[in-house]
Design an enzyme around this catalytic site. Structure first.
Site, PDB file in Angstrom:
ATOM      1  N   SER A 154       0.838  -1.201   0.000  1.00 11.62           N
ATOM      2  CA  SER A 154       0.000   0.000   0.000  1.00 11.62           C
ATOM      3  C   SER A 154       0.867   1.244   0.000  1.00 11.62           C
ATOM      4  O   SER A 154       2.035   1.209   0.420  1.00 11.62           O
ATOM      5  CB  SER A 154      -0.902   0.000   1.237  1.00 11.62           C
ATOM      6  OG  SER A 154      -1.541   1.248   1.414  1.00 11.62           O
ATOM      7  N   TYR A 167      -3.832  -0.546   9.577  1.00 11.06           N
ATOM      8  CA  TYR A 167      -3.564  -0.833   8.169  1.00 11.06           C
ATOM      9  C   TYR A 167      -2.137  -0.428   7.794  1.00 11.06           C
ATOM     10  O   TYR A 167      -1.428  -1.163   7.102  1.00 11.06           O
ATOM     11  CB  TYR A 167      -4.579  -0.074   7.317  1.00 11.06           C
ATOM     12  CG  TYR A 167      -4.535  -0.372   5.842  1.00 11.06           C
ATOM     13  CD1 TYR A 167      -5.128  -1.519   5.328  1.00 11.06           C
ATOM     14  CD2 TYR A 167      -3.920   0.507   4.959  1.00 11.06           C
ATOM     15  CE1 TYR A 167      -5.104  -1.793   3.968  1.00 11.06           C
ATOM     16  CE2 TYR A 167      -3.897   0.253   3.599  1.00 11.06           C
ATOM     17  CZ  TYR A 167      -4.492  -0.903   3.105  1.00 11.06           C
ATOM     18  OH  TYR A 167      -4.462  -1.156   1.760  1.00 11.06           O
TER      19      TYR A 167
END
Length: 273
Positions: A154, A167
């Site tokens: 990410s 996350y």
């Protein structure tokens, strides 16, 4: 072998965890178009069967396996089903993941209002949900000395993105695991088994829809900031991940391992000026 043949996945057995998700659908479609046999793993039989039908409409072959990437026994059972059906595994796409609503800090919350339990769940889903399938399905590839594993990283692993602590921590872990596993598998088994990651830019999915869109469908302030920070001046479309996925799974990337490739419209490399 010519260059077009190097990009082919014809006859390869590729496992996609999270194959029932938004990005998973794009991955499954791309794999079918590249000629792969696709195993779709997800928690919903109905959605997994839907993906199988998608592959079949494209002239491909697929099976659906209901499984939980957080459960070792579930993944081992999935492996046995795949081997019983096709006899081997040639690639793995660890697409299961996403954020958990309780692990996202709302704009009117303090950092320390963060729900610790939900933050831990987000870390476990994205990091352990990558490690567990890799260790189970990757063993098949390691023993035969050939295969390719793709993890999903990410932007949050390279640029601090506010409000998504769990996350962010997990995706840093995924990057580290990708590098570590790439080196270990190459040194211990073969130069024909590779591990890489794709770091998508900002794509509108079910997991982030409430963060990026208002009730009327317009972009939130957060989504506008992402767009303004991207030289392409837009959000990504899941289909734009397909080429990178096929490249990393195919022989076209035979000397590439331990890398994270950004597919983000330039977001990660732009300072904003």
């Amino acid at each position: 072998m010519n260059i077009l043949e190097r990009f082919s996945l014809r006859g390869k057995v590729i496992v996609v965890t999270g194959g029932t998700g938004i990005l998973g659908k794009a991955f499954v479609k791309a794999l079918a178009e590249a000629g792969a046999k696709v195993c779709i793993i997800g928690r919903s039989q109905e959605k997994a069967d839907e993906r199988v039908r998608l592959v079949q409409t494209l002239g491909g072959e697929a099976i659906a396996v209901v499984g939980d990437v957080m459960n070792e026994e579930s993944m081992r059972n999935a492996k046995h089903q795949i081997l019983a059906h096709w006899g081997t595994i040639d690639g793995l796409v660890n697409a299961a993941g996403g954020n958990i609503p309780g692990a996202t800090i709302a704009p009117d919350q303090d950092v320390f209002d963060n729900k610790i339990g939900d933050t831990i769940k987000a870390i476990e889903l994205n990091l352990y949900g990558t490690i567990i399938p890799t260790l189970i399905f990757g063993e098949v590839m390691a023993k035969k000395g050939v295969g390719s594993i793709i993890n999903i990283s990410s932007l949050a692993a390279s640029r601090p993105i506010t409000r998504v602590l769990g996350y962010t921590v997990a995706k840093h872990g995924v990057d580290g695991f990708t590098k570590w596993m790439a080196a270990e598998l190459a040194l211990r088994y073969s130069d024909k088994i590779r591990v890489n990651a794709i770091a998508p830019g900002v794509f509108l999915t079910e997991q982030n829809r409430t963060l990026l869109t208002n009730a009327d469908g317009t972009y939130t302030d957060r989504a506008q900031k992402f767009v303004q920070g991207t030289p392409f001046s837009r959000l990504g479309d899941p289909s734009e991940l397909e080429g990178t996925l096929v490249y990393l799974l195919s022989g076209a990337s035979a000397f590439v391992t331990g890398e994270t490739i950004f597919v983000d419209g330039g977001f990660n490399n732009w300072c904003g000026v």
